[in-house]
Design a protein around this motif. Structure first.
Motif, PDB file in Angstrom:
ATOM      1  N   ALA A  64      82.563  94.118 -14.332  1.00  0.00           N
ATOM      2  CA  ALA A  64      82.455  93.124 -15.402  1.00  0.00           C
ATOM      3  C   ALA A  64      83.590  93.290 -16.406  1.00  0.00           C
ATOM      4  O   ALA A  64      84.159  92.305 -16.904  1.00  0.00           O
ATOM      5  N   LEU A  65      83.955  94.537 -16.702  1.00  0.00           N
ATOM      6  CA  LEU A  65      85.044  94.800 -17.638  1.00  0.00           C
ATOM      7  C   LEU A  65      86.380  94.332 -17.065  1.00  0.00           C
ATOM      8  O   LEU A  65      87.204  93.732 -17.776  1.00  0.00           O
ATOM      9  N   LYS A  66      86.605  94.604 -15.783  1.00  0.00           N
ATOM     10  CA  LYS A  66      87.852  94.160 -15.152  1.00  0.00           C
ATOM     11  C   LYS A  66      87.983  92.639 -15.208  1.00  0.00           C
ATOM     12  O   LYS A  66      89.066  92.105 -15.490  1.00  0.00           O
ATOM     13  N   ALA A  67      86.900  91.924 -14.917  1.00  0.00           N
ATOM     14  CA  ALA A  67      86.951  90.459 -14.919  1.00  0.00           C
ATOM     15  C   ALA A  67      87.291  89.930 -16.308  1.00  0.00           C
ATOM     16  O   ALA A  67      88.097  88.997 -16.464  1.00  0.00           O
ATOM     17  N   GLN A  68      86.674  90.512 -17.333  1.00  0.00           N
ATOM     18  CA  GLN A  68      86.943  90.044 -18.691  1.00  0.00           C
ATOM     19  C   GLN A  68      88.357  90.429 -19.140  1.00  0.00           C
ATOM     20  O   GLN A  68      89.011  89.669 -19.860  1.00  0.00           O
ATOM     21  N   PHE A  69      88.817  91.590 -18.721  1.00  0.00           N
ATOM     22  CA  PHE A  69      90.183  92.002 -19.056  1.00  0.00           C
ATOM     23  C   PHE A  69      91.189  91.044 -18.422  1.00  0.00           C
ATOM     24  O   PHE A  69      92.187  90.667 -19.060  1.00  0.00           O
ATOM     25  N   ALA A  70      90.929  90.651 -17.174  1.00  0.00           N
ATOM     26  CA  ALA A  70      91.848  89.734 -16.489  1.00  0.00           C
ATOM     27  C   ALA A  70      91.899  88.377 -17.177  1.00  0.00           C
ATOM     28  O   ALA A  70      92.954  87.723 -17.218  1.00  0.00           O
ATOM     29  N   ARG A  71      90.765  87.931 -17.729  1.00  0.00           N
ATOM     30  CA  ARG A  71      90.768  86.656 -18.439  1.00  0.00           C
ATOM     31  C   ARG A  71      91.528  86.753 -19.763  1.00  0.00           C
ATOM     32  O   ARG A  71      92.215  85.820 -20.171  1.00  0.00           O
ATOM     33  N   ARG A  72      91.395  87.901 -20.448  1.00  0.00           N
ATOM     34  CA  ARG A  72      92.078  88.045 -21.736  1.00  0.00           C
ATOM     35  C   ARG A  72      93.558  88.369 -21.562  1.00  0.00           C
ATOM     36  O   ARG A  72      94.398  87.952 -22.368  1.00  0.00           O
ATOM     37  N   TYR A  73      93.878  89.124 -20.509  1.00  0.00           N
ATOM     38  CA  TYR A  73      95.267  89.522 -20.255  1.00  0.00           C
ATOM     39  C   TYR A  73      95.665  89.104 -18.843  1.00  0.00           C
ATOM     40  O   TYR A  73      95.786  89.939 -17.946  1.00  0.00           O
ATOM     41  N   PRO A  74      95.870  87.810 -18.621  1.00  0.00           N
ATOM     42  CA  PRO A  74      96.235  87.367 -17.270  1.00  0.00           C
ATOM     43  C   PRO A  74      97.598  87.907 -16.860  1.00  0.00           C
ATOM     44  O   PRO A  74      98.483  88.135 -17.694  1.00  0.00           O
ATOM     45  N   ALA A  75      97.762  88.119 -15.550  1.00  0.00           N
ATOM     46  CA  ALA A  75      99.041  88.628 -15.028  1.00  0.00           C
ATOM     47  C   ALA A  75     100.142  87.622 -15.330  1.00  0.00           C
ATOM     48  O   ALA A  75      99.983  86.425 -15.090  1.00  0.00           O
ATOM     49  N   PRO A  76     101.293  88.056 -15.839  1.00  0.00           N
ATOM     50  CA  PRO A  76     102.352  87.125 -16.253  1.00  0.00           C
ATOM     51  C   PRO A  76     102.818  86.206 -15.137  1.00  0.00           C
ATOM     52  O   PRO A  76     102.987  85.015 -15.349  1.00  0.00           O
ATOM     53  N   THR A  77     103.014  86.737 -13.937  1.00  0.00           N
ATOM     54  CA  THR A  77     103.528  85.900 -12.848  1.00  0.00           C
ATOM     55  C   THR A  77     102.519  84.834 -12.465  1.00  0.00           C
ATOM     56  O   THR A  77     102.865  83.689 -12.237  1.00  0.00           O
ATOM     57  N   GLU A  78     101.273  85.223 -12.386  1.00  0.00           N
ATOM     58  CA  GLU A  78     100.239  84.252 -12.023  1.00  0.00           C
ATOM     59  C   GLU A  78     100.094  83.197 -13.100  1.00  0.00           C
ATOM     60  O   GLU A  78      99.917  82.012 -12.812  1.00  0.00           O
ATOM     61  N   ALA A  79     100.186  83.605 -14.351  1.00  0.00           N
ATOM     62  CA  ALA A  79     100.050  82.641 -15.430  1.00  0.00           C
ATOM     63  C   ALA A  79     101.217  81.662 -15.412  1.00  0.00           C
ATOM     64  O   ALA A  79     101.060  80.467 -15.650  1.00  0.00           O
ATOM     65  N   ALA A  80     102.428  82.186 -15.120  1.00  0.00           N
ATOM     66  CA  ALA A  80     103.603  81.316 -15.106  1.00  0.00           C
ATOM     67  C   ALA A  80     103.522  80.299 -13.988  1.00  0.00           C
ATOM     68  O   ALA A  80     103.942  79.154 -14.139  1.00  0.00           O
ATOM     69  N   GLU A  81     103.012  80.701 -12.849  1.00  0.00           N
ATOM     70  CA  GLU A  81     102.941  79.803 -11.698  1.00  0.00           C
ATOM     71  C   GLU A  81     101.679  78.960 -11.705  1.00  0.00           C
ATOM     72  O   GLU A  81     101.520  78.079 -10.864  1.00  0.00           O
ATOM     73  N   GLY A  82     100.792  79.232 -12.618  1.00  0.00           N
ATOM     74  CA  GLY A  82      99.537  78.491 -12.633  1.00  0.00           C
ATOM     75  C   GLY A  82      98.651  78.826 -11.467  1.00  0.00           C
ATOM     76  O   GLY A  82      97.789  78.030 -11.082  1.00  0.00           O
ATOM     77  N   ALA A  83      98.891  80.005 -10.878  1.00  0.00           N
ATOM     78  CA  ALA A  83      98.148  80.345  -9.673  1.00  0.00           C
ATOM     79  C   ALA A  83      96.915  81.190  -9.945  1.00  0.00           C
ATOM     80  O   ALA A  83      96.232  81.586  -9.017  1.00  0.00           O
ATOM     81  N   LEU A  84      96.657  81.480 -11.182  1.00  0.00           N
ATOM     82  CA  LEU A  84      95.515  82.337 -11.494  1.00  0.00           C
ATOM     83  C   LEU A  84      94.217  81.614 -11.166  1.00  0.00           C
ATOM     84  O   LEU A  84      93.977  80.496 -11.624  1.00  0.00           O
ATOM     85  N   GLU A  85      93.416  82.223 -10.325  1.00  0.00           N
ATOM     86  CA  GLU A  85      92.151  81.616  -9.941  1.00  0.00           C
ATOM     87  C   GLU A  85      91.211  81.581 -11.140  1.00  0.00           C
ATOM     88  O   GLU A  85      91.178  82.517 -11.944  1.00  0.00           O
ATOM     89  N   PRO A  86      90.453  80.507 -11.292  1.00  0.00           N
ATOM     90  CA  PRO A  86      89.508  80.462 -12.405  1.00  0.00           C
ATOM     91  C   PRO A  86      88.467  81.569 -12.260  1.00  0.00           C
ATOM     92  O   PRO A  86      87.955  81.813 -11.173  1.00  0.00           O
ATOM     93  N   ALA A  87      88.215  82.232 -13.350  1.00  0.00           N
ATOM     94  CA  ALA A  87      87.239  83.320 -13.320  1.00  0.00           C
ATOM     95  C   ALA A  87      85.843  82.768 -13.123  1.00  0.00           C
ATOM     96  O   ALA A  87      85.535  81.639 -13.508  1.00  0.00           O
ATOM     97  N   ALA A  88      85.036  83.589 -12.481  1.00  0.00           N
ATOM     98  CA  ALA A  88      83.647  83.176 -12.287  1.00  0.00           C
ATOM     99  C   ALA A  88      82.964  83.047 -13.640  1.00  0.00           C
ATOM    100  O   ALA A  88      83.275  83.755 -14.600  1.00  0.00           O
ATOM    101  N   ALA A  89      82.038  82.114 -13.707  1.00  0.00           N
ATOM    102  CA  ALA A  89      81.302  81.914 -14.965  1.00  0.00           C
ATOM    103  C   ALA A  89      80.510  83.169 -15.293  1.00  0.00           C
ATOM    104  O   ALA A  89      79.982  83.825 -14.390  1.00  0.00           O
TER     105      ALA A  89
END
Length: 350
Positions: free
Chosen positions: A199-224
């Protein structure tokens, strides 16, 4: 997801005991409303959640469910005092759910990584089955409907998400959040507390998305986030209770914890909370001690001896030979006792 905080727990907002009945909740609501009319929305929400079975279950588990009143008072005193070391010391040896709740609240409120260890240790051993038994003992005393392991497990998952949110607040306050996150996610206890760490990893990924994924818009939407009905307004930030930051926030939190201390102290002798088994053991010991005391009194207390022969007499005390002397004292109520042996008469002096 909103971080875990005692600030929006209805048992703190009103405040009332875990065993508060409908009447006690209503009375607490009226008292609090009279003292703090500006908080009517938050107080009304707290009353509603405690009067709804589903809502109440979540907040029972988000409070000090598995400790007795004395330990609860000690924990609340440490929280009100604001001393981090004292609070960490108070957490030692506490049952897992209360340890996790207190550690999560302190981590988010104080932005301290020092509470990650007790938080992880608690999540390694949390058991929905054990908690279900404790909750149902409390519900039987109120009385309220019994709950199933499945219901408790769902609520525990939701609370785990809130714990992760509080831990993330502490991580984000560090100079290097990524390193702070790695110390938890890659530590030796990560696998044992996998539910919390994931649960902590998922929330960390939402708050601090990987730069490359964010730039490419490839970041998968996090589960609700997992939500139980009673937590819906917590996720939306609509709970309306805030202690604030700095000295004012610390003072508000300390006041709330001291109010809760008064509630728990009042139940110190009579309210068993989730420790009914422990109290029953004490009562059994007390009952056994009382029975032993009564037996000792019956055995050793002075009284007339048991007689098998109705004509038997007590052993002579100070017998003399001859005719019984007359009574010398008008105040005596019994005649001298005499026996006749081989033509002689032996009597007491009266």
């Amino acid at each position: 997801m909103t971080a875990f905080s005692f600030a929006y727990n209805p048992f703190v907002v009103l405040p009332v005991s875990l065993r508060a009945t409908t009447r006690e909740v209503e009375e607490a609501f009226q008292r609090r409303l009279g003292a703090r009319p500006q908080d009517e929305a938050a107080l009304s929400r707290a009353r509603r959640l405690l009067l709804e079975a589903d809502g109440r279950l979540v907040w029972e588990m988000a409070w000090l469910l598995d400790v007795g009143p004395r330990d609860a008072v000690s924990l609340l005193g440490a929280m009100a005092g604001g001393d981090q070391k004292a609070l960490l010391d108070a957490l030692g040896g506490q049952p897992p759910l209360s340890k996790a709740n207190v550690a999560a609240d302190a981590a988010g409120r104080l932005k301290s990584m020092a509470f990650m260890r007790p938080l992880l240790d608690a999540h390694k051993v949390l058991s929905a089955g054990v908690l279900t038994g404790l909750i149902n003992e409390i519900h039987a005393a109120i009385p309220m409907a019994q709950v199933s392991v499945r219901q408790v497990d769902a609520a525990l998952q939701a609370i785990t998400g809130l714990h992760a949110g509080a831990a993330l607040d502490a991580i984000s306050a560090q100079a290097d959040p990524a390193a702070a996150m790695a110390s938890i996610a890659e530590g030796p206890d990560a696998a044992a507390a996998s539910g919390f760490v994931e649960a902590l990893k998922a929330q960390f990924a939402r708050r601090y998305p990987a730069p490359t994924e964010a730039a490419e818009g490839a970041l998968e939407p996090a589960a609700a986030p997992i939500r139980v009905g009673a937590l819906a307004d917590v996720d939306s930030g609509d709970h309306g209770v805030h202690w604030g930051e700095g000295e004012a926030g610390a003072a508000a939190a300390a006041t709330a914890f001291m109010d809760a201390q008064l509630i728990f102290s009042a139940h110190d002798r009579f309210d068993t909370w989730g420790n009914a088994r422990r109290v029953r053991r004490v009562l059994y010991v007390m009952g056994g001690a009382l029975a032993a005391a009564v037996l000792m009194i019956l055995v050793f207390a002075k009284g007339p001896p048991d007689r098998d022969d109705a004509n038997a007499v007590d052993p002579p005390v100070n017998y003399v030979t001859g005719t019984p002397p007359p009574l010398q004292t008008a105040g005596r109520h019994h005649k001298p006792e005499c026996i006749h042996v081989s033509g002689a008469t032996y009597c007491t002096n009266g």
